[in-house]
Motif scaffolding. Structure first.
Motif, PDB file in Angstrom:
ATOM      1  N   UNK A 128       0.800  -1.233   0.000  1.00  0.00           N
ATOM      2  CA  UNK A 128       0.000   0.000   0.000  1.00  0.00           C
ATOM      3  C   UNK A 128       0.831   1.281   0.000  1.00  0.00           C
ATOM      4  N   UNK A 129       2.072   1.248   0.517  1.00  0.00           N
ATOM      5  CA  UNK A 129       2.865   2.466   0.622  1.00  0.00           C
ATOM      6  C   UNK A 129       3.165   3.114  -0.730  1.00  0.00           C
ATOM      7  N   UNK A 130       3.706   2.375  -1.711  1.00  0.00           N
ATOM      8  CA  UNK A 130       4.055   3.027  -2.981  1.00  0.00           C
ATOM      9  C   UNK A 130       2.853   3.625  -3.709  1.00  0.00           C
ATOM     10  N   UNK A 131       1.696   2.972  -3.614  1.00  0.00           N
ATOM     11  CA  UNK A 131       0.532   3.498  -4.334  1.00  0.00           C
ATOM     12  C   UNK A 131       0.020   4.758  -3.654  1.00  0.00           C
ATOM     13  N   UNK A 132       0.132   4.839  -2.327  1.00  0.00           N
ATOM     14  CA  UNK A 132      -0.284   6.055  -1.626  1.00  0.00           C
ATOM     15  C   UNK A 132       0.621   7.225  -1.996  1.00  0.00           C
ATOM     16  N   UNK A 133       1.922   6.971  -2.139  1.00  0.00           N
ATOM     17  CA  UNK A 133       2.858   8.027  -2.554  1.00  0.00           C
ATOM     18  C   UNK A 133       2.535   8.494  -3.973  1.00  0.00           C
ATOM     19  N   UNK A 134       2.286   7.557  -4.885  1.00  0.00           N
ATOM     20  CA  UNK A 134       1.981   7.937  -6.270  1.00  0.00           C
ATOM     21  C   UNK A 134       0.672   8.711  -6.336  1.00  0.00           C
ATOM     22  N   UNK A 135      -0.302   8.322  -5.542  1.00  0.00           N
ATOM     23  CA  UNK A 135      -1.591   9.022  -5.526  1.00  0.00           C
ATOM     24  C   UNK A 135      -1.384  10.488  -5.149  1.00  0.00           C
ATOM     25  N   UNK A 136      -0.564  10.733  -4.136  1.00  0.00           N
ATOM     26  CA  UNK A 136      -0.315  12.110  -3.704  1.00  0.00           C
ATOM     27  C   UNK A 136       0.527  12.868  -4.719  1.00  0.00           C
ATOM     28  N   UNK A 137       1.514  12.198  -5.287  1.00  0.00           N
ATOM     29  CA  UNK A 137       2.386  12.857  -6.254  1.00  0.00           C
ATOM     30  C   UNK A 137       1.609  13.279  -7.496  1.00  0.00           C
ATOM     31  N   UNK A 142      -9.894  12.149  -5.953  1.00  0.00           N
ATOM     32  CA  UNK A 142     -11.224  11.546  -6.017  1.00  0.00           C
ATOM     33  C   UNK A 142     -11.167  10.071  -6.401  1.00  0.00           C
ATOM     34  N   UNK A 143     -10.043   9.423  -6.090  1.00  0.00           N
ATOM     35  CA  UNK A 143      -9.887   8.002  -6.397  1.00  0.00           C
ATOM     36  C   UNK A 143      -9.188   7.345  -5.224  1.00  0.00           C
ATOM     37  N   UNK A 145      -7.067   4.599  -3.012  1.00  0.00           N
ATOM     38  CA  UNK A 145      -5.826   3.895  -3.308  1.00  0.00           C
ATOM     39  C   UNK A 145      -6.084   2.496  -3.863  1.00  0.00           C
ATOM     40  N   UNK A 146      -7.150   1.839  -3.393  1.00  0.00           N
ATOM     41  CA  UNK A 146      -7.409   0.455  -3.800  1.00  0.00           C
ATOM     42  C   UNK A 146      -7.673   0.363  -5.303  1.00  0.00           C
ATOM     43  N   UNK A 147      -8.392   1.335  -5.857  1.00  0.00           N
ATOM     44  CA  UNK A 147      -8.698   1.279  -7.290  1.00  0.00           C
ATOM     45  C   UNK A 147      -7.446   1.544  -8.120  1.00  0.00           C
ATOM     46  N   UNK A 148      -6.647   2.531  -7.721  1.00  0.00           N
ATOM     47  CA  UNK A 148      -5.402   2.797  -8.429  1.00  0.00           C
ATOM     48  C   UNK A 148      -4.453   1.614  -8.306  1.00  0.00           C
ATOM     49  N   UNK A 149      -4.450   0.975  -7.142  1.00  0.00           N
ATOM     50  CA  UNK A 149      -3.615  -0.209  -6.936  1.00  0.00           C
ATOM     51  C   UNK A 149      -4.018  -1.318  -7.902  1.00  0.00           C
ATOM     52  N   UNK A 150      -5.316  -1.525  -8.081  1.00  0.00           N
ATOM     53  CA  UNK A 150      -5.779  -2.566  -9.004  1.00  0.00           C
ATOM     54  C   UNK A 150      -5.313  -2.270 -10.422  1.00  0.00           C
ATOM     55  N   UNK A 151      -5.451  -1.030 -10.858  1.00  0.00           N
ATOM     56  CA  UNK A 151      -5.041  -0.678 -12.220  1.00  0.00           C
ATOM     57  C   UNK A 151      -3.543  -0.879 -12.423  1.00  0.00           C
ATOM     58  N   UNK A 152      -2.744  -0.464 -11.457  1.00  0.00           N
ATOM     59  CA  UNK A 152      -1.300  -0.569 -11.624  1.00  0.00           C
ATOM     60  C   UNK A 152      -0.835  -2.027 -11.591  1.00  0.00           C
ATOM     61  N   UNK A 153      -1.434  -2.842 -10.709  1.00  0.00           N
ATOM     62  CA  UNK A 153      -1.014  -4.243 -10.649  1.00  0.00           C
ATOM     63  C   UNK A 153      -1.426  -5.012 -11.895  1.00  0.00           C
ATOM     64  N   UNK A 154      -2.544  -4.621 -12.502  1.00  0.00           N
ATOM     65  CA  UNK A 154      -2.978  -5.301 -13.720  1.00  0.00           C
ATOM     66  C   UNK A 154      -2.257  -4.780 -14.961  1.00  0.00           C
ATOM     67  N   UNK A 155      -1.452  -3.728 -14.805  1.00  0.00           N
ATOM     68  CA  UNK A 155      -0.651  -3.259 -15.936  1.00  0.00           C
ATOM     69  C   UNK A 155       0.462  -4.253 -16.247  1.00  0.00           C
ATOM     70  N   UNK A 156       1.004  -4.901 -15.206  1.00  0.00           N
ATOM     71  CA  UNK A 156       1.972  -5.986 -15.386  1.00  0.00           C
ATOM     72  C   UNK A 156       1.410  -7.206 -14.672  1.00  0.00           C
ATOM     73  N   UNK A 157       0.415  -7.853 -15.257  1.00  0.00           N
ATOM     74  CA  UNK A 157      -0.343  -8.877 -14.528  1.00  0.00           C
ATOM     75  C   UNK A 157       0.414 -10.180 -14.358  1.00  0.00           C
ATOM     76  N   UNK A 158      -0.017 -10.931 -13.368  1.00  0.00           N
ATOM     77  CA  UNK A 158       0.464 -12.299 -13.233  1.00  0.00           C
ATOM     78  C   UNK A 158      -0.065 -13.127 -14.403  1.00  0.00           C
TER      79      UNK A 158
END
Length: 390
Positions: A128-137, A142-143, A145-158
Motif C-alpha cells: 500500500x505504501x508506494x501506491x499512496x505516494x503515487x496518488x499524492x504525487x 477523487x480516487x 488507493x485500492x482502485x489505483x492499486x488494481x489498475x497498476x497491478x494489472x498493468x503488469x499482470x500475473x
C-alpha cells in the motif's frame, strides 16, 4: 543468470562471469551480441546509436505494449516525452516532496505498529505504501488507493490473470487519466499531472494518446519499482542480514541508509532476469569491447553480471552493504532510457527502510525464506507475503 533459479530470492541469483562480447541467440532464434562487462554495458546504454529493437513478443500489458507507450519511442519522440516530466523528477524536485513521502511512510509504520504482531509486511507496508505516494504525487483526490492499486497491478499482470481483465483495467485507467488531464488543464494544481500537461501544451508536438499513456505508465512504474525493491530488500535484510537491520535501526544518519538503499538496488535485480529480453539494435557500424557491431545487429545486455564486474566493483560486493558504490549502478539503465524516477525510488526506499528499522528494530520474519511465495508479473518478482513479528 543460471538455469533453475526462477524460485530463488533475487539476491541469491548468480550471474555469468563478465567477459568479452559473445554471440548469442534470442528466444525467437534471432542472432545477437551479448555484453556482460560493466564498461561495455555502460557504453552501449549511453550510445544513442542503439535503439529499441521492438521484436514481436507476447503482449505483457495493454498499457505498455501499444505504439503510444514511451517504451516504444526512440529519438526525438522519446526525448520530447521525457522532457515533459524531467523537471518533476530531479533530485531538487524530489527534495521538495520528501516531507510528503516521509509523512506517508510514518503513517503506514504507525498503522503497522498499531496492528501489532504478527503482521504481513506486504499487506500492511510494501504494497500500500508506494501506491499512496503515487496518488499524492499525481494529485489524485477523487480516487481511492485500492482502485489505483488494481489498475497498476494489472498493468503488469500475473500470468494467471485473464486478458480481458487486464484489457478492461487498462481501458478504465486510460479513461480516468484522460479525464484527469482535462481537469488539470481547466484547474491547475501543484502536482505532477499539471506539470506534464502544461509542459506538453506549451512545447507542443506530443500526440494526446502518447501523453495519456505516459501518465498511466508513470503511475505504474512508480508503484511497481518501489514495491519490488522494498519487498526484496526486506526479505534479504531480515532473513540473511539481521546485523545490518540492527545497524540501520541504531544509525540516526540517513546518509548511511541512503548508501544501503543504493547498494541493495545495485545488487538485487529490479527486473527478474528470467522474465524478458529487451534487445537493442545498432543503427550504424561501431566497435565496443573489441567486437565490431554492424548496422542492424541486435545486442543484449546482462546488467546483473555487469553490476558484479570485479573490474568496476572489486572485492565482495555484499561484504559491507553500507559502503558507497565504487561506480554508478546500471540497475536503472542508462543513456536516453535511464529511469526517470530514480531520485524518487531511492528516496522512498531509503525512508521506508530507515524509518521502519528505527521504529521496529526487532522486526523479524516468522517463516523461512525458502517458503516465501512469489508475486510474479510480466517483468518483476517480489514476495507475495512477508509474515513478521517484533
Amino acid at each position: 543468470m543460471t538455469a533453475n533459479e526462477d524460485a530463488l530470492p533475487l539476491h541469491r541469483l548468480t550471474f555469468a562471469a563478465p567477459g568479452p562480447p559473445q554471440h548469442t541467440t534470442l528466444p525467437d532464434g534471432s542472432p545477437a551480441w551479448h555484453f556482460t562487462r560493466y564498461d561495455d554495458v555502460r557504453q552501449v546504454l549511453a550510445d544513442d546509436r542503439f535503439t529499441r529493437a521492438l521484436l514481436p513478443t507476447k503482449a505483457a500489458s495493454p498499457l505498455t505494449d501499444t505504439p503510444d507507450a514511451m517504451a516504444k519511442q526512440d529519438g526525438t519522440g522519446h526525448l520530447r516525452l521525457r522532457h515533459t516530466a524531467k523537471g518533476a523528477f530531479t533530485p531538487r524536485a524530489i527534495g521538495r516532496v520528501m516531507p510528503m513521502v516521509a509523512e506517508t511512510v510514518d503513517r503506514f509504520i504507525a498503522d503497522l505498529a498499531d496492528h501489532g504482531p504478527p503482521a504481513d509486511l506486504v499487506d500492511h507496508y510494501t504494497r500500500p505504501l508506494p501506491i499512496a505516494v503515487m496518488n499524492k504525487l499525481l494529485g489524485i483526490h477523487d480516487l481511492d488507493d485500492a482502485r489505483l492499486l488494481r489498475w497498476t497491478e494489472l498493468a503488469f499482470p500475473e500470468p494467471s490473470v485473464p486478458e480481458d481483465e487486464t484489457a478492461e483495467a487498462a481501458r478504465e485507467f486510460t479513461e480516468f487519466a484522460t479525464r484527469l488531464m482535462a481537469e488539470r488543464r481547466r484547474t491547475p494544481g501543484p502536482d505532477l499531472i499539471t506539470t506534464l500537461v502544461q509542459t506538453a501544451d506549451r512545447e507542443g508536438g506530443i500526440p494526446e494518446p502518447q501523453l495519456v499513456n505516459f501518465v498511466t505508465t508513470l503511475a505504474v512504474a512508480g508503484y511497481d519499482t518501489t514495491v519490488t525493491m522494498l519487498g526484496n530488500a526486506l526479505l534479504y535484510l531480515l532473513d540473511e542480514r539481521p546485523q545490518d537491520w540492527t545497524r540501520l535501526a541504531s544509525d540516526g544518519d540517513e546518509a548511511a541508509a541512503g548508501a544501503l538503499a543504493d547498494r541493495l538496488t545495485h545488487l538485487i535485480p529490479l527486473n527478474d532476469p528470467a522474465k524478458r529480453f529487451n534487445p537493442l539494435r545498432a543503427s550504424e557500424d561501431l566497435e565496443i569491447g573489441g567486437a565490431t557491431i554492424r548496422a542492424g545487429d541486435l545486442v543484449t545486455l546482462d546488467r546483473g553480471a555487469a553490476n558484479r564486474d570485479p573490474a568496476a566493483f572489486p572485492g565482495d560486493p555484499f561484504a559491507d552493504l553500507f559502503a558507497p558504490l565504487e561506480h554508478p549502478t546500471l540497475a536503472f539503465g542508462g543513456g536516453q532510457h535511464y529511469c526517470l524516477g530514480v531520485a524518487l525510488a531511492r528516496t522512498e526506499l531509503r525512508l521506508a527502510l530507515h524509518r521502519l528499522a528505527t521504529r521496529l528494530p526487532n522486526l523479524r520474519l516468522t517463516v523461512p525464506v525458502d517458503s516465501v511465495e512469489w508475486h510474479t508479473s510480466a517483468l518483476t518478482r517480489s514476495p507475495r507475503h512477508l509474515p513478521a513479528t517484533w
